[in-house]
Design a protein around this motif. Structure first.
Motif, mmCIF file in Angstrom:
data_model
loop_
_atom_site.group_PDB
_atom_site.id
_atom_site.type_symbol
_atom_site.label_atom_id
_atom_site.label_comp_id
_atom_site.label_asym_id
_atom_site.label_seq_id
_atom_site.Cartn_x
_atom_site.Cartn_y
_atom_site.Cartn_z
ATOM 1 N N LEU A 1 53.661 26.386 16.258
ATOM 2 C CA LEU A 1 53.532 26.917 17.609
ATOM 3 C C LEU A 1 53.039 25.846 18.579
ATOM 4 O O LEU A 1 53.532 25.737 19.709
ATOM 5 N N ASP A 2 52.077 25.049 18.137
ATOM 6 C CA ASP A 2 51.572 23.975 18.999
ATOM 7 C C ASP A 2 52.661 22.951 19.301
ATOM 8 O O ASP A 2 52.799 22.489 20.443
ATOM 9 N N GLU A 3 53.425 22.587 18.283
ATOM 10 C CA GLU A 3 54.492 21.606 18.488
ATOM 11 C C GLU A 3 55.551 22.155 19.446
ATOM 12 O O GLU A 3 56.014 21.447 20.354
ATOM 13 N N ALA A 4 55.912 23.420 19.258
ATOM 14 C CA ALA A 4 56.909 24.021 20.145
ATOM 15 C C ALA A 4 56.387 24.131 21.571
ATOM 16 O O ALA A 4 57.116 23.892 22.548
ATOM 17 N N TRP A 5 55.138 24.487 21.719
ATOM 18 C CA TRP A 5 54.513 24.591 23.042
ATOM 19 C C TRP A 5 54.571 23.243 23.772
ATOM 20 O O TRP A 5 54.861 23.189 24.970
ATOM 21 N N GLU A 6 54.319 22.177 23.021
ATOM 22 C CA GLU A 6 54.367 20.838 23.618
ATOM 23 C C GLU A 6 55.789 20.479 24.024
ATOM 24 O O GLU A 6 56.025 19.950 25.119
ATOM 25 N N ARG A 7 56.734 20.776 23.159
ATOM 26 C CA ARG A 7 58.139 20.444 23.451
ATOM 27 C C ARG A 7 58.685 21.241 24.639
ATOM 28 O O ARG A 7 59.574 20.773 25.350
ATOM 29 N N GLU A 8 58.168 22.447 24.819
ATOM 30 C CA GLU A 8 58.660 23.293 25.900
ATOM 31 C C GLU A 8 57.829 23.143 27.182
ATOM 32 O O GLU A 8 57.928 23.969 28.084
ATOM 33 N N ALA A 9 57.066 22.075 27.272
ATOM 34 C CA ALA A 9 56.257 21.846 28.470
ATOM 35 C C ALA A 9 57.077 21.879 29.753
ATOM 36 O O ALA A 9 56.617 22.430 30.771
ATOM 37 N N PRO A 10 58.300 21.312 29.787
ATOM 38 C CA PRO A 10 59.081 21.368 31.030
ATOM 39 C C PRO A 10 59.357 22.794 31.505
ATOM 40 O O PRO A 10 59.452 23.045 32.708
ATOM 41 N N VAL A 11 59.472 23.731 30.544
ATOM 42 C CA VAL A 11 59.719 25.122 30.920
ATOM 43 C C VAL A 11 58.500 25.704 31.633
ATOM 44 O O VAL A 11 58.599 26.689 32.365
ATOM 45 N N GLY A 12 57.353 25.072 31.439
ATOM 46 C CA GLY A 12 56.140 25.546 32.084
ATOM 47 C C GLY A 12 56.225 25.577 33.592
ATOM 48 O O GLY A 12 55.453 26.292 34.255
ATOM 49 N N SER A 13 57.166 24.826 34.160
ATOM 50 C CA SER A 13 57.341 24.861 35.608
ATOM 51 C C SER A 13 57.804 26.240 36.078
ATOM 52 O O SER A 13 57.661 26.585 37.251
#
Length: 290
Positions: free
Chosen positions: A227-239
């Motif tokens: 989950l942590d790795e996926a959260w980091e990879r999906e950081a751009p979606v955080g916009s």
């Protein structure tokens, strides 16, 4: 409240506990309004239908602490799906029970309060369709968990469930094990997404059966790392917002093979459920038989 020591009989109790006495010891009892809102909302969504169809809509909040606010909130939230829900708050401390009773009118509908522990003694022959036990076993030893689970499960109505878990003080991080009459069925992780640094932060609030298992080689550690790795990879979606980022992160975890329950709406709310077999400890309570 203390878990009873493991015994082969159907109703185990701690050594030295008189017959008929509540199974447990007094806990710290910390509580606060809205602390359990995440688990309550999940209960309405996932188990509202079972409560609606129950012949006896009996629900127990076990070990509610020094103030009965979470019992009252549970009754209000469940009444949305079952107006005649019968919620009982059980505590082992007589002073806490007396204080809670002083706040309710016994002649009006609403939750009731009694002295009781894991044996759910005040219910007599009645069997609850739902038992919520939050921030109770967190204060126990790991070896006490299995017997507590067994005692609670033995009292359930057919098709009933126990939700046993923990959360932080404001209720922003939470997790709970879902148990039925056969044993643990799933683990639920829940976060307040606004301001969340990483999903793995919930490790500090894992249920007692898992909190010491967040180490390399254990299944729950693997899930939180994924989950942590996926959260980091999906950081751009955080916009687009934290909800979209969490949904994308969980979808990525599913793609790599984790058996997360399909619930995109729940993911956006910061709730993830996985089968117990996916996170069960290699030994200890809830471990698969060898």
């Amino acid at each position: 409240m203390a878990a009873p020591s493991p015994r082969p009989d159907r109703r185990p109790r701690p050594r030295g506990r008189p017959a008929g006495a509540p199974a447990g010891r007094v806990t710290r009892g910390t509580t606060a309004p809205n602390r359990l809102r995440r688990v309550d909302r999940w209960l309405v969504r996932r188990h509202g239908a079972s409560l609606r169809d129950a012949l006896d809509p009996l629900v127990v909040d076990l070990g509610y602490g020094r103030h009965p606010v979470t019992v009252v909130e549970l009754a209000q939230r469940l009444a949305v799906v079952r107006p005649d829900v019968d919620v009982h708050g059980l505590e082992i401390d007589p002073e806490r029970v007396a204080a809670a009773r002083a706040l309710v009118d016994p002649d009006l509908p609403g939750p009731r309060f009694d002295i009781g522990g894991f044996e759910l003694g005040p219910l007599g022959d009645r069997r609850p369709v739902l038992v919520r036990a939050f921030n109770v076993l967190r204060q126990y030893e790991e070896h006490e968990v299995a017997a507590a689970w067994a005692l609670l499960r033995s009292r359930l109505a057919p098709g009933g469930v126990v939700v046993e878990g923990t959360c932080d003080e404001p209720g922003r991080l939470a997790s709970w094990v879902v148990l039925d009459g056969t044993g643990p069925r799933s683990l639920v992780l829940a976060w307040r997404l606004a301001g969340l640094d990483r999903p793995g932060a919930v490790a500090a609030r894992l249920p007692k059966a898992l909190i010491h298992r967040n180490v390399p080689g254990e299944r729950v550690h693997g899930l939180l790392a994924a989950l942590d790795e996926a959260w980091e990879r999906e950081a751009p979606v955080g916009s687009l917002g934290a909800r979209q980022r969490m949904r994308a992160s969980v979808a990525r975890v599913v793609e790599v093979g984790w058996p997360v329950r399909h619930d995109p709406a729940g993911w956006r709310e910061g709730v993830v459920e996985v089968p117990w077999a996916a996170v069960s400890p290699l030994s200890g309570p809830g471990a698969p038989p060898r």
